[in-house]
Enzyme design. Structure first.
Site, PDB file in Angstrom:
ATOM      1  N   ASP A 155      72.984 -49.361  50.284  1.00  0.00           N
ATOM      2  CA  ASP A 155      72.186 -48.146  50.144  1.00  0.00           C
ATOM      3  C   ASP A 155      70.964 -48.447  49.280  1.00  0.00           C
ATOM      4  OD1 ASP A 155      71.978 -45.097  50.361  1.00  0.00           O
ATOM      5  OD2 ASP A 155      71.909 -45.405  48.197  1.00  0.00           O
ATOM      6  N   THR A 210      65.904 -44.369  52.500  1.00  0.00           N
ATOM      7  CA  THR A 210      65.366 -44.936  51.254  1.00  0.00           C
ATOM      8  C   THR A 210      64.890 -46.371  51.448  1.00  0.00           C
ATOM      9  OG1 THR A 210      67.629 -45.515  50.626  1.00  0.00           O
ATOM     10  CG2 THR A 210      66.753 -43.455  49.770  1.00  0.00           C
ATOM     11  N   THR A 211      65.667 -47.149  52.189  1.00  0.00           N
ATOM     12  CA  THR A 211      65.258 -48.532  52.441  1.00  0.00           C
ATOM     13  C   THR A 211      63.995 -48.560  53.295  1.00  0.00           C
ATOM     14  OG1 THR A 211      67.567 -49.251  52.319  1.00  0.00           O
ATOM     15  CG2 THR A 211      65.991 -50.746  53.370  1.00  0.00           C
ATOM     16  N   ASP A 255      74.932 -39.334  52.484  1.00  0.00           N
ATOM     17  CA  ASP A 255      73.728 -39.533  53.303  1.00  0.00           C
ATOM     18  C   ASP A 255      73.859 -38.814  54.643  1.00  0.00           C
ATOM     19  OD1 ASP A 255      72.672 -41.054  51.296  1.00  0.00           O
ATOM     20  OD2 ASP A 255      72.898 -42.983  52.307  1.00  0.00           O
TER      21      ASP A 255
END
Length: 527
Positions: free
Chosen positions: A69, A102-103, A394
């Site tokens: 994550d 997010t990545t 998520d």
């Protein structure tokens, strides 16, 4: 070059900064900041996609976190460089706003910085780069809106969104497909007319079983044990009270001392105290409450008296749990047992205390209000349940985003290819050096499908060529992980979907971070 902040006045040096202050200016400052941002971005790049790798993060205390994550990785890393910290803020913002991507946001921000570095070397002014990036971001948002699938989002699409979010993450021995069904069911329980009360869905983790034992509880789970050992362990068709008070001897507001001179006075004081404590139990029993959740403390004797009256009680309930119980059962929180009335009581089909190892948990299920649900996540170890909790959180967030904010788009890099193509087509109408920045933005977006290809085991150049060819032919194809490699095909057919809101937020946050860093040409650091 580091400088001390020295100026000259009338030939004499004039120091405006402290002796221990370091100052880096011009291209050195830009290069340092861009390099730091790129380094942070690169650290999470290999985690992108369904076949992304995990990172092991070890703290100074020896605590270990294993995850892919992006937000968790960047949060756990001990990052000191201020520009690098701005990239971590990108991931934090993305996580807070939409719960996933997010990545994607961090990798895009890093690539935007890399392209900006090339432009700076070609003497393109930072302001021109910033203006071009913002114009390109507007075009990117247009492309995302055009890629949104027609029609209202249905449960099958929500299932695909949840599964896509969890694929490749640590879900133990349970498939993302099964968890996605649980996630969609949970969100639908708290959704009304397109609005989702996300706070009404909680996740409770518990070790001691495989991940396949994960279940959706129609109610809430409270990590507490009965206030007295003699209390019963379960109640069916329970009337529930929630009390915000301490059930113990009231302390006087006056600082006074009482002198006891004989046994009779002592007994009278004990009897008065006992009568007060017994009064709490009687008041609760008379209210017809079967189960009482108390946010304060419950004195042992009160617990014993409640047990005698067959009332199950729990103490020291935190505010969030108390509010969840209210939402699930329809109870009204009261500040005193004296004010408790029948209409303040909530209802639940069952309240049961269950033991897991050395821990006891309270399950409040089938509440009359039924506005709170809990995903009971199981796992064999703490590492497993922690990563499972992140994956579930998520998934819950992206399903919420898909319902509330703009629908869904094809995943697997298909939307990114559409974004890059739309920006390139529109850049022809942009004059001057700003066009270079807009085109550089499109090239930066290509890093996402290229990284997906690398992590999937495909040749990134061949994959990009095939994706662009498919897009030119009118097909919204993406990179589908299949076996030890991947194929170029329609992600919608494979159920690979992302919320449009995740794409919008990634574009917004990555662009803001990159342009802010590019504009910096002077870094003044105090020791």
């Amino acid at each position: 070059m580091a400088q001390s902040g020295q100026q000259r006045l009338g030939g004499q040096p004039l120091f405006i900064l402290g002796e221990d202050t370091e100052r880096t200016r011009g291209k050195d400052a830009q290069s340092s900041n861009i390099s730091a941002g790129k380094a942070v971005s690169e650290s999470v790049r290999t985690t992108l996609g369904p076949r992304g790798m995990d990172k092991m993060l070890v703290s100074d205390d020896g605590d270990v976190v294993i995850t892919n994550d992006g937000a968790t990785i960047l949060e756990e890393m001990d990052i000191e460089h201020p520009a690098a910290q701005m990239i971590t803020e990108v991931a934090a913002t993305q996580e807070e706003e939409v719960g996933d991507g997010t990545t994607t946001a961090a990798v895009l921000a890093g690539e935007l910085l890399a392209k900006a570095e090339d432009l700076l070397e070609d003497d393109v002014h930072p302001t021109t780069i910033v203006e071009g990036y913002h114009e390109a971001a507007d075009l990117a948002r247009e492309a995302v809106d055009e890629a949104v699938l027609a029609g209202d989002v249905d449960d099958d699409q929500l299932h695909d969104v949840a599964e896509s979010s969890m694929t490749g993450k640590g879900t133990g021995d349970v498939a993302a497909d099964e968890l996605a069904t649980t996630v969609v069911e949970a969100i639908r329980q708290v959704e009304s007319e397109g609005e989702v009360d996300r706070d009404k869905v909680t996740i409770h983790t518990q070790t001691g079983a495989s991940s396949s034992a994960t279940d959706l509880i129609q109610g809430v789970i409270v990590d507490e044990e009965p206030a007295h050992e003699n209390m019963r362990r379960s109640v069916e068709n329970a009337a529930i009270a929630v009390v915000d008070a301490d059930l113990e001897v009231r302390e006087s507001n006056v600082d006074a001392e009482y002198e006891v001179t004989n046994v009779d006075q002592l007994n009278a004081a004990i009897e008065a105290e006992d009568e007060e404590l017994r009064g709490y139990a009687e008041a609760l029993a008379d209210s017809s409450a079967d189960v009482v959740f108390v946010t304060g403390d419950v004195e042992d004797r009160v617990g014993a008296y409640l047990a005698e009256r067959d009332v199950l009680a729990f103490e020291s309930i935190d505010d969030d749990d108390a509010q969840s119980i209210v939402s699930a059962t329809g109870a009204t929180r009261v500040g005193s047992v004296d004010t408790l009335e029948a209409e303040d009581l909530g209802e639940a089909e069952s309240v049961a205390v269950r033991k897991y190892g050395d821990e006891e948990l309270v399950f409040v299920e089938g509440g009359s209000a039924a506005k709170s649900v809990t995903v009971f996540a199981r796992g064999g170890t703490e590492h497993v349940v922690d990563e499972l909790e992140r994956a579930l959180r998520d998934a819950l967030d992206v399903v919420t985003a898909a319902l509330e904010a703009g629908g869904v788009v094809p995943g697997a890099g298909a939307t990114e290819i559409a974004i890059a193509d739309h920006i390139r087509e529109s850049s022809a109408s942009i004059s001057g050096r700003k066009q270079l920045a807009v085109e550089a933005y499109a090239d930066a977006v290509d890093v996402l499908p290229r990284t997906l290809a690398e992590n999937t085991g495909m040749d990134p150049i061949d994959a990009l060529v095939d994706l662009r060819a498919a897009h030119d032919a009118g097909d919204d194809y993406g990179l589908i992980s299949e076996g030890q490699t991947g194929v170029v095909d329609d992600p919608v057919d494979y159920g690979v979907l992302d919320p449009a809101a995740v794409k919008h937020e990634a574009i917004e946050s990555a662009t803001e971070a990159a342009t802010m860093i590019v504009r910096i040409d002077d870094v003044i650091a105090s020791s």
